[in-house]
Write a protein that holds these residues in place. Structure first.
Motif, PDB file in Angstrom:
ATOM      1  N   PRO B 763      21.180  36.337 -21.597  1.00  0.00           N
ATOM      2  CA  PRO B 763      20.597  36.071 -20.276  1.00  0.00           C
ATOM      3  C   PRO B 763      20.296  37.328 -19.472  1.00  0.00           C
ATOM      4  CG  PRO B 763      22.401  34.586 -20.697  1.00  0.00           C
ATOM      5  CD  PRO B 763      22.396  35.545 -21.822  1.00  0.00           C
ATOM      6  N   TYR B 764      20.896  38.460 -19.825  1.00  0.00           N
ATOM      7  CA  TYR B 764      20.704  39.644 -18.994  1.00  0.00           C
ATOM      8  C   TYR B 764      19.760  40.658 -19.612  1.00  0.00           C
ATOM      9  CZ  TYR B 764      24.841  37.465 -17.158  1.00  0.00           C
ATOM     10  OH  TYR B 764      25.691  36.554 -16.670  1.00  0.00           O
ATOM     11  N   ILE B 765      19.830  40.763 -20.913  1.00  0.00           N
ATOM     12  CA  ILE B 765      19.095  41.857 -21.521  1.00  0.00           C
ATOM     13  C   ILE B 765      18.347  41.354 -22.734  1.00  0.00           C
ATOM     14  CG2 ILE B 765      20.930  42.642 -23.093  1.00  0.00           C
ATOM     15  CD1 ILE B 765      20.069  45.499 -22.239  1.00  0.00           C
ATOM     16  N   GLN B 766      17.262  42.023 -22.985  1.00  0.00           N
ATOM     17  CA  GLN B 766      16.527  41.734 -24.200  1.00  0.00           C
ATOM     18  C   GLN B 766      16.302  43.054 -24.926  1.00  0.00           C
ATOM     19  OE1 GLN B 766      12.303  41.030 -24.055  1.00  0.00           O
ATOM     20  NE2 GLN B 766      12.582  39.175 -25.256  1.00  0.00           N
ATOM     21  N   ILE B 767      16.638  43.085 -26.209  1.00  0.00           N
ATOM     22  CA  ILE B 767      16.429  44.302 -26.984  1.00  0.00           C
ATOM     23  C   ILE B 767      15.321  44.040 -27.987  1.00  0.00           C
ATOM     24  CG2 ILE B 767      17.487  46.026 -28.467  1.00  0.00           C
ATOM     25  CD1 ILE B 767      20.142  45.336 -27.302  1.00  0.00           C
ATOM     26  N   GLY B 768      14.247  44.756 -27.809  1.00  0.00           N
ATOM     27  CA  GLY B 768      13.139  44.640 -28.748  1.00  0.00           C
ATOM     28  C   GLY B 768      13.102  45.856 -29.638  1.00  0.00           C
ATOM     29  N   ILE B 769      12.426  45.735 -30.726  1.00  0.00           N
ATOM     30  CA  ILE B 769      12.374  46.860 -31.645  1.00  0.00           C
ATOM     31  C   ILE B 769      10.955  47.008 -32.136  1.00  0.00           C
ATOM     32  CG2 ILE B 769      12.683  46.272 -34.084  1.00  0.00           C
ATOM     33  CD1 ILE B 769      15.357  47.710 -33.895  1.00  0.00           C
ATOM     34  N   LYS B 770      10.574  48.259 -32.320  1.00  0.00           N
ATOM     35  CA  LYS B 770       9.252  48.526 -32.874  1.00  0.00           C
ATOM     36  C   LYS B 770       9.436  49.682 -33.827  1.00  0.00           C
ATOM     37  CE  LYS B 770       4.643  49.196 -31.198  1.00  0.00           C
ATOM     38  NZ  LYS B 770       3.858  49.585 -30.066  1.00  0.00           N
ATOM     39  N   ALA B 771       9.003  49.542 -35.043  1.00  0.00           N
ATOM     40  CA  ALA B 771       9.300  50.578 -36.030  1.00  0.00           C
ATOM     41  C   ALA B 771       8.035  51.061 -36.691  1.00  0.00           C
ATOM     42  CB  ALA B 771      10.245  50.011 -37.082  1.00  0.00           C
ATOM     43  N   GLU B 772       8.079  52.344 -37.053  1.00  0.00           N
ATOM     44  CA  GLU B 772       6.987  52.944 -37.823  1.00  0.00           C
ATOM     45  C   GLU B 772       7.626  53.628 -39.001  1.00  0.00           C
ATOM     46  OE1 GLU B 772       3.982  55.714 -36.019  1.00  0.00           O
ATOM     47  OE2 GLU B 772       4.836  54.789 -34.217  1.00  0.00           O
ATOM     48  N   TRP B 773       7.079  53.443 -40.169  1.00  0.00           N
ATOM     49  CA  TRP B 773       7.697  54.037 -41.345  1.00  0.00           C
ATOM     50  C   TRP B 773       6.691  54.909 -42.043  1.00  0.00           C
ATOM     51  CZ3 TRP B 773      12.740  52.932 -41.249  1.00  0.00           C
ATOM     52  CH2 TRP B 773      13.147  51.810 -40.543  1.00  0.00           C
ATOM     53  N   ARG B 774       7.142  56.094 -42.386  1.00  0.00           N
ATOM     54  CA  ARG B 774       6.253  56.969 -43.133  1.00  0.00           C
ATOM     55  C   ARG B 774       7.105  57.655 -44.187  1.00  0.00           C
ATOM     56  NH1 ARG B 774       2.465  60.988 -39.846  1.00  0.00           N
ATOM     57  NH2 ARG B 774       1.513  59.053 -39.181  1.00  0.00           N
ATOM     58  N   ALA B 775       6.818  57.331 -45.453  1.00  0.00           N
ATOM     59  CA  ALA B 775       7.592  57.840 -46.575  1.00  0.00           C
ATOM     60  C   ALA B 775       9.081  57.616 -46.303  1.00  0.00           C
ATOM     61  CB  ALA B 775       7.271  59.289 -46.847  1.00  0.00           C
ATOM     62  N   HIS B 776       9.926  58.663 -46.352  1.00  0.00           N
ATOM     63  CA  HIS B 776      11.338  58.392 -46.153  1.00  0.00           C
ATOM     64  C   HIS B 776      11.769  58.610 -44.708  1.00  0.00           C
ATOM     65  CE1 HIS B 776      11.125  62.697 -47.059  1.00  0.00           C
ATOM     66  NE2 HIS B 776      12.271  62.851 -46.457  1.00  0.00           N
ATOM     67  N   HIS B 777      10.794  58.820 -43.842  1.00  0.00           N
ATOM     68  CA  HIS B 777      11.112  58.931 -42.428  1.00  0.00           C
ATOM     69  C   HIS B 777      10.779  57.626 -41.722  1.00  0.00           C
ATOM     70  CE1 HIS B 777      11.977  63.196 -42.328  1.00  0.00           C
ATOM     71  NE2 HIS B 777      10.988  63.369 -43.182  1.00  0.00           N
ATOM     72  N   GLY B 778      11.496  57.381 -40.683  1.00  0.00           N
ATOM     73  CA  GLY B 778      11.189  56.198 -39.911  1.00  0.00           C
ATOM     74  C   GLY B 778      11.409  56.503 -38.447  1.00  0.00           C
ATOM     75  N   ARG B 779      10.699  55.794 -37.617  1.00  0.00           N
ATOM     76  CA  ARG B 779      10.884  55.974 -36.186  1.00  0.00           C
ATOM     77  C   ARG B 779      10.968  54.591 -35.574  1.00  0.00           C
ATOM     78  NH1 ARG B 779       9.490  59.609 -31.851  1.00  0.00           N
ATOM     79  NH2 ARG B 779       8.583  58.403 -30.173  1.00  0.00           N
ATOM     80  N   LEU B 780      12.149  54.272 -35.088  1.00  0.00           N
ATOM     81  CA  LEU B 780      12.338  52.992 -34.435  1.00  0.00           C
ATOM     82  C   LEU B 780      12.368  53.238 -32.945  1.00  0.00           C
ATOM     83  CD1 LEU B 780      15.067  52.327 -36.856  1.00  0.00           C
ATOM     84  CD2 LEU B 780      13.923  50.310 -36.095  1.00  0.00           C
ATOM     85  N   VAL B 781      11.783  52.342 -32.211  1.00  0.00           N
ATOM     86  CA  VAL B 781      11.927  52.442 -30.770  1.00  0.00           C
ATOM     87  C   VAL B 781      12.639  51.177 -30.299  1.00  0.00           C
ATOM     88  CG1 VAL B 781      10.769  52.750 -28.601  1.00  0.00           C
ATOM     89  CG2 VAL B 781       9.795  53.747 -30.647  1.00  0.00           C
ATOM     90  N   LEU B 782      13.758  51.385 -29.606  1.00  0.00           N
ATOM     91  CA  LEU B 782      14.472  50.246 -29.041  1.00  0.00           C
ATOM     92  C   LEU B 782      13.961  50.042 -27.619  1.00  0.00           C
ATOM     93  CD1 LEU B 782      18.104  51.173 -30.069  1.00  0.00           C
ATOM     94  CD2 LEU B 782      16.631  49.522 -31.140  1.00  0.00           C
TER      95      LEU B 782
END
Lengths: 438, 1023
Positions: B763-782
């Motif tokens: 009810p208070y918070i929502q955590i969304g995620i968006k990820a980008e993957w490139r080879a063995h690197h990844g970048r997630l944004v919370l």
């Protein structure tokens, strides 16, 4: 009969109205704007000949650089409308001396209006026969009633003509020399696989006649078609001659042909109209003699090079020859340049149609010609899509050759006065869509 | 320009212009393209002049709308030409034909950099312009320092610095890290001292972008901005060429005021005074004049000033001045100005306390409601909606109702909704509310959504005093000819429940009521028929003593509908028929509906959602949202007499007798030989709930609602399924006071297969995620989104990475401001193959409640896979090369979730395994290839083959080969997991399973979808 048109418009390629005629008031005068906006200026053009916009149907066809648009708002007979357009164009051509384009329309406004008034009434097609219409819609000057010289020719009686038994022929024609010209024109449609097997093949042919005969002659035409020959042998109660007989499909005749006699005796007998006309049309799907064989090999060498080899063989009689042979070999859009080696004719790369165009003016029978080309491609930024390899197209004309093998066995002319006639017969085969996959 | 010298180009252009039609033009263009291709192919013979000419031609062709997919290399290579004409072509054509996504633009970076750091000003300008148009991330990384240097250098001409500022803006937008926040605030404040207005305007654009992201860092620039405004608006100390229709640089004024709106307040009194003086001047000095351009410019400035005034919470006096000004605007003939006036009034309303002043213009606004321009009508409607309060609600709603019958069809729905909301929010007494809604349904039935009449029913049910009145009203409406179907529904429902209260009135006997309702039966649609059947049952129940004639009639109808095509209606008919033969027991089963639990109106929620959807992320909007939501909270606290807790939702008043009745009934059905244990009483109640409550029950955890409803199944057994679904939800401690409102396990599994979505929500918070993957690197944004109007405190996020992943989480702020969303990037690097999962330990405090969850992060094995397709020969070569364990493993898997091959192929595709059809000749086999990336293995080819048995879909043989034994093993286990449990469908099935059991009469229980759709919508709004 259902309505064929509420209005007819002639537009040039830009969409300007050259001439128009409203036959019924159920469509507004500005409906053609809708056509221009929704069809001509979009990519819809050429996809479908019948479109419906805002409650009106637009039936259109393009003849040289003119669009002829028929607008109807009711449930019209579309086939009738298109037939009407075709016939009207043939009529205009016969009036204008062969050409029908924007300039011809601009030069003959008054005449066209006159004709449009005559050939359709309140949306119903009327008489479209040039022979008849020329009797009373003339291009000559108007003779003043006060002119001193009396007219040489009697004023033709149109009513009698139209309502008479032989509505298509005028009485009292006199020629010094009685001649009949008969042309058999065939066009071959072919789709062949790259391995040389025939996927689809047919011939559409027509018999064109030009008659300069006096009086009311009765003509009888004999072909080497199967039904006719069988019937004949039956009548004469003797076995059919051995030899090639042709099976004709979908035969349609000019209105002058006596159909009852055709049905009972299987002979084509008719009283011809004066001048030029199309006696019959037919189609043949079996036993087609292909005039040319094409053997293409196209190799893609890596991303930027291609090798094209095309061998063309003529398989008609050695004494005959083909004219105006054109072979179009499609190449990818990113073609940069091509170098050729040809055994005859001339080849070049045409960027506007993305084809290698190989032209041979005269191609004798039973010979072959080859073209080999090296094509260089340029690398592009767009994602590399595999090339679709469209089929090779071919154009040609072979005089005195029929792909169907059809021959005229006899053409008899009978007239009361019993004059002598000269008959001329020609054959010609053209390429329809002659395509070879590669 | 140099064009005059190029004959070929001008000939080509004139050819194109002379083309009669599109077709000719296309032929000419194709011919020219062929020519250009030929020329470019023999590169040797191309002089710089020719190259330039052909590249110009390419640009012209491109501008005509044709695809030009070659020759980009030539264009880029011209950038490095030494002479201006060639360089210019290179830059212009590159910036037109290419965009930042083209890889080989990278090759040009060095040349561009040389031009930027070179001494030639024109070259600098060309380079900066191009980068400002198509510069991407890589440009940002390599060029930003040089561009910054140019911007602050004192030796550069203003022309260059202007372009440098805009270029830096582009680079900053592409990669915000290029501008170092701390270092730049001082420089920025220096830059804002700039005297040259051109440079200042560009710098201000940059400043707006910077300040919108990091307001705190640029506090020191605030006085500078005010100075600039003073200089422009008060002193008018600028060159002639920077005035537009006598207004000193309106663009700069607008931008400056926009920048000021990003600062929460202006604290320094002298600055504040100066600013207000300027604003006052702008407000006073603007009027409507004849010249359109001047009007546009001065109004742009004025409206920005108004926005700033609203933002700064100016004194009442100034506000009233603003409103007076706007009042003048809405009386003008010019529609644009009137539109702006109305719109700004609406905005003003949301932010400040000026309702009383605006009310003076109420008449004028109502006139605007009849404007021929629909957009003005809409604004007027919005404004009326916004300015409505208890004092003028009656007038305004009346006005809206009157207007409804003449309004545009496009507007009616909105109008109806707004009228309903206003009536609900500000109803002076409830009978008035019922009147209004019934009128509304009567006048615009087609445009009244179901929510509106649900709400009426809720009110009537919850207020006993209202019931007779509502029933009488409903009866009245039924007499009207040509009744709208919604009206039939609401009348039937109300009369079914409360018609007995009317018993003494004329023509209100049960029989008469039944007759008049039954008149409508043949004409209504199926859902209404269902309601009518319930009504009949209720009428029957209320008719005491029973009237045999009426009974016969109603039974005949039930009989008739027992074989109706719609299952729902069929079941109702059968059950009501059976129930109505029970006599006294009927009284209990079909007793009056209990009071509804008090909850936020679905209508208000709907309106609120709509507002959130369109919200921009600007300071003002943010504040206005808060304001409205506060208003809603206040208005929602309506006194209620004894509301029920949520989890008793929908229980029919079920005295102990009922148990007997139902068990008796059960026995009955068993005798009849059916094994069904469905209790008609409970199904019926759930069903009516479905009608009435389902769409309204948006609040509250759906799982809880489901389990509560399940309890109504006879025997009242607690179902372990529902509990299980909840237990799945949290990984860590269960002592949380805050319960998630999404199924965490399901969200996790969904995110394993896709790259963005909601990971967690309570009810208070929502955590969304968006990820980008490139080879063995990844970048997630919370995305941490605070859903409330008060901040979340002591937010803490800790990553517990498994050994095979290297993870770096950027700083998470301690507090998340109200209604705000914080983004936390998380860098991931894969060291080797493993199936272990990273865990995010997340906690926060809301008020006194402390919440902490452990969430699995979807950085799983398949994210580092990249599907590829191999040609057959290569595949078999590799397949043979990798032979035997441990590189190639084979296993027969049993207990597989049965699925068809296309389904399996879909599953594989979502796991990033590239299925290669037709490689295996056996159609029952599936072959896939993929590349796995990790730091230890780099790119590693993996080959997968699955052999299925068409006669037994639950078992299959899987063979996996790769160049790394661990990878082979892990991948095999990983795929096996998915084959056996197929997580994509399992949680959904778990969630769906209780739903049909709870509401068997209602195939799609509206509760579940509402609960699950909602987070998605929220996220969409926040993103």
């Amino acid at each position: 009969m259902p309505v064929a048109a509420s209005a007819i418009y002639f537009l040039n390629l830009r969409g300007d109205v050259l001439i128009n005629r409203l036959y019924r008031d159920d469509v507004g005068g500005n409906m053609v704007d809708a056509f221009r906006m929704h069809i001509m200026q979009t990519k819809e053009l050429g996809t479908c000949p019948v479109r419906q916009i805002g409650g009106c149907s637009f039936l259109y066809m393009r003849i040289s650089n003119v669009y002829i648009v028929i607008v109807v708002s009711s449930n019209a007979n579309v086939a009738c409308a298109f037939k009407f357009v075709c016939e009207a164009v043939a009529l205009f051509k016969s009036y204008f001396g062969g050409a029908f384009d924007e300039d011809a329309i601009r030069n003959n406004f008054v005449l066209i209006y006159e004709l449009l008034d005559e050939i359709m009434d309140f949306g119903y097609p009327q008489n479209l026969s040039p022979e008849i219409l020329k009797l009373y819609i003339t291009q000559e000057g108007v003779r003043s009633p006060f002119s001193s010289k009396p007219s040489e020719k009697p004023v033709p009686n149109a009513t009698l003509q139209v309502t008479g038994a032989v509505g298509w022929r005028r009485e009292g024609l006199v020629y010094k020399k009685n001649e009949v010209f008969l042309d058999i024109v065939e066009s071959v449609n072919l789709l062949m696989s790259s391995k040389g097997s025939v996927l689809r093949c047919d011939v559409t042919g027509k018999i064109l006649m030009k008659c300069f005969l006096s009086g009311m002659p009765d003509l009888k035409l004999g072909l080497n078609d199967k039904i006719g020959l069988e019937k004949e042998s039956q009548l004469k109660s003797r076995p059919a001659k051995s030899g090639k007989t042709i099976e004709l499909d979908d035969v349609t005749f000019h209105q002058c042909v006596n159909l009852t006699r055709f049905n009972s005796e299987k002979t084509v007998s008719f009283v011809p109209p004066d001048g030029e006309f199309e006696l019959m049309k037919y189609r043949i799907t079996e036993g087609v003699n292909l005039p040319f064989r094409v053997l293409p090999t196209i190799k893609e060498l890596g991303r930027t090079r291609m090798e094209v080899n095309v061998k063309v063989k003529s398989v008609f009689g050695a004494k005959m020859f083909a004219l105006g042979v054109v072979v179009k070999v499609p190449v990818p859009k990113q073609t940069a340049k091509a170098s050729f080696q040809v055994t005859s004719g001339r080849a070049k790369y045409n960027a506007s149609i993305d084809c290698l165009v190989w032209k041979i003016r005269k191609f004798p029978g039973q010979t072959e010609a080859t073209m080999s080309a090296e094509v260089e491609l340029i690398s592009t930024m767009a994602e590399k899509k595999p090339w679709t390899r469209p089929p090779i197209q071919m154009e040609f004309q072979v005089p005195m050759f029929t792909a169907s093998g059809l021959r005229v066995r006899f053409l008899k002319v009978w007239e009361k006065s019993g004059y002598n006639t000269v008959e001329w017969v020609r054959y010609i085969t053209k390429a329809g869509s002659y395509e070879i996959r590669c | 320009m140099a064009l005059s010298g190029m004959r070929g180009l001008s000939v080509f252009i004139s050819d194109i212009r002379n083309c009669q039609n599109k077709e000719q033009e296309r032929l000419r263009v194709d011919k020219e393209l062929g020519n250009i291709r030929t020329r470019f192919k023999n590169e040797k013979g191309l002089t710089p002049y020719e190259k330039k000419k052909y590249v110009w031609k390419m640009l012209y062709i491109y501008m005509l709308g044709y695809d030009v997919d070659f020759g980009h290399m030539e264009a880029v290579s011209l950038i490095s030409a030494p002479k201006y004409p060639e360089k210019q072509v290179g830059y212009i054509v590159t910036s037109c034909l290419l965009n930042e996504n083209y890889d080989f633009l990278r090759m040009a970076i060095n040349t561009v950099r040389n031009d930027i750091i070179g001494r030639n000003e024109t070259f600098q300008c060309l380079a900066l312009t191009m980068v400002g148009n198509i510069g991407g991330k890589e440009f940002a990384e390599s060029l930003a320092p040089d561009v910054q240097k140019l911007l602050i250098s004192s030796s550069c001409r203003p022309l260059v610095r202007k372009k440098a500022a805009l270029c830096l803006l582009r680079l900053y937008r592409k990669n915000p890290d290029v501008v170092n926040v701390d270092g730049w605030s001082d420089r920025m404040s220096q830059l804002l001292d700039e005297r040259d207005l051109g440079v200042l305007t560009s710098v201000m654009s940059l400043f707006v972008a910077l300040v919108s992201n990091h307001t705190e860092a640029y506090w020191n620039c605030l006085p500078k901005c005010v100075k600039i405004l003073e200089r422009l608006a008060r002193n008018q100390d600028i060159l002639q060429e920077y005035t537009y229709y006598g207004i000193p640089s309106p663009w700069l004024q607008v931008k400056t005021m926009r920048a000021l709106q990003y600062f929460p307040t202006v604290e320094d009194p002298s600055t504040r005074r100066a600013l207000f003086e300027v604003l006052q001047r702008i407000l006073m000095g603007t009027d409507v004049v004849k010249n359109v351009n001047k009007n546009n410019a001065s109004h742009a400035v004025l409206f920005e000033a108004l926005a700033l005034v609203m933002h700064l919470d100016a004194e009442k006096e100034m506000m009233s001045q603003c409103v007076a000004l706007l009042g003048k605007f809405i009386a003008v003939r010019e529609p644009n100005i009137r539109y702006l006036g109305l719109e700004n009034m609406t905005r003003m309303l949301l932010v400040t306390d000026v309702q009383d002043i605006i009310k003076r213009h109420q008449a004028q606004i109502i006139t605007s409601l009849k404007d021929p321009d629909i957009s003005i009508r809409r604004r007027a409607l919005d404004l009326l909606y916004g300015m409505c309060d208890v004092t003028n609600a009656k007038d305004i709603v009346e006005e809206l109702l009157q207007y409804l019958s003449t309004a545009d069809f496009a507007m009616r729905e909105e109008l109806a909704l707004k009228a309903a909301i206003l009536a609900e929010k500000f109803a002076p007494d409830l009978s008035w509310y019922v009147d209004v809604i019934l009128q509304l349904i009567d006048k615009a039935g087609d445009f009244v959504s179901d929510d509106i009449w649900y709400r009426v029913v809720q009110f009537v049910t919850n207020n006993e005093d209202l019931q007779p009145y509502a029933a009488a009203k409903a009866r009245e409406y039924l007499d009207k000819p040509a009744l709208h179907e919604t009206m039939v529904k609401v009348s039937a429902y109300i009369l079914g429940e409360y018609s007995h209260l009317l018993a003494r009135r004329p023509s209100c006997s049960p029989k008469e009521i039944f007759a008049i309702i039954n008149e409508k039966l043949p004409t209504v649609s199926m859902p209404t028929v269902a309601i009518l059947l319930s009504t009949y049952a209720k009428i029957l129940m209320h008719t005491q003593p029973p009237d045999p004639e009426l009974q016969e009639q109603i039974w005949a109808i039930f009989k008739k509908y027992e074989s109706y095509i719609d299952v729902e209606i069929q079941q109702r008919a059968v059950e009501y028929f059976a129930l109505s033969r029970k006599g006294a027991a009927l009284m209990d089963v079909l007793a009056e509906m209990p009071k509804f639990p008090e909850r936020q109106s679905a209508l208000l929620k709907k309106a609120e959602d709509a507002e959130v959807d369109t919200a921009e992320q600007s300071a003002i909007k943010l504040r206005s949202q808060q304001q409205t939501s506060n208003a809603l909270v206040v208005t929602d606290q309506r006194p209620v007499n004894g509301s029920l807790p949520v989890n008793q939702l929908g229980l029919v008043r079920m005295p102990s007798q009922n148990m007997e009745a139902s068990s008796h009934d059960q026995g009955l059905t068993k005798e009849n030989g059916t094994v069904s244990t469905v209790d008609p009483a409970s199904t019926q109640s759930a069903d009516i709930l479905g009608d009435l409550l389902g769409p309204l029950a948006i609040e509250g955890p759906p799982a809880a609602a489901v389990s509560a409803e399940q309890n109504m199944v006879p025997g009242l057994e607690a179902t372990p399924d529902a509990a299980g679904a909840l237990a799945l939800a949290t990984v860590g401690d269960q002592s949380n006071s805050v319960q998630p409102i999404v199924n965490i396990a399901e969200r996790f599994h969904a995110l394993c297969l896709k790259d963005s979505g909601v990971l967690y929500e309570d009810p208070y918070i929502q955590i969304g995620i968006k990820a980008e993957w490139r080879a063995h690197h990844g970048r997630l944004v919370l995305f941490l989104g605070n859903k409330n109007t008060s901040p979340l405190m002591s937010v803490r996020a800790l990553i517990l990475p498994p050994t095979h992943l290297k993870m770096e989480l950027s700083l998470v702020p301690e507090t998340i401001p109200p209604r705000a969303q914080v983004q936390c990037p998380l860098e991931v690097m894969n060291l080797r193959a493993s199936r272990d999962v990273a865990v995010l330990d997340f906690s926060y405090k809301f008020g006194t409640a402390m919440a902490s969850v452990k969430l699995r992060l979807p950085a799983v094995l398949n994210k580092f896979l990249q599907p590829i397709s191999l040609p057959a020969e290569e595949f078999f070569l590799q397949w043979k090369a990798l032979s035997g364990p441990p590189l190639k493993l084979q296993e027969v898997v049993r207990g597989v979730k049965p699925m068809s091959l296309p389904e399996m192929a879909n599953l594989f595709a979502s796991l990033h395994l590239g299925v290669t059809p037709a490689l295996d000749t056996n159609p029952n086999n599936l072959v896939a290839c993929t590349t796995f990336y990790s730091e230890s293995t780099r790119a590693m080819l993996c080959l997968i083959r699955v052999e299925t048995d068409p006669s037994d879909r639950t078992q299959l043989r899987i063979t996996i080969a790769s160049g790394d034994p661990t990878l082979t093993f892990e991948l095999k286990e990983f795929i096996k997991e998915y084959l056996i449990m197929m997580p994509a469908s399992t949680p959904a099935a778990a969630a769906a399973a209780p739903a049909p059991a709870a509401a068997p009469l209602q195939p799609q229980s509206p509760i579940t979808p509402a609960g699950y759709n909602d987070p998605g919508a929220m996220l969409a709004g926040l993103l």
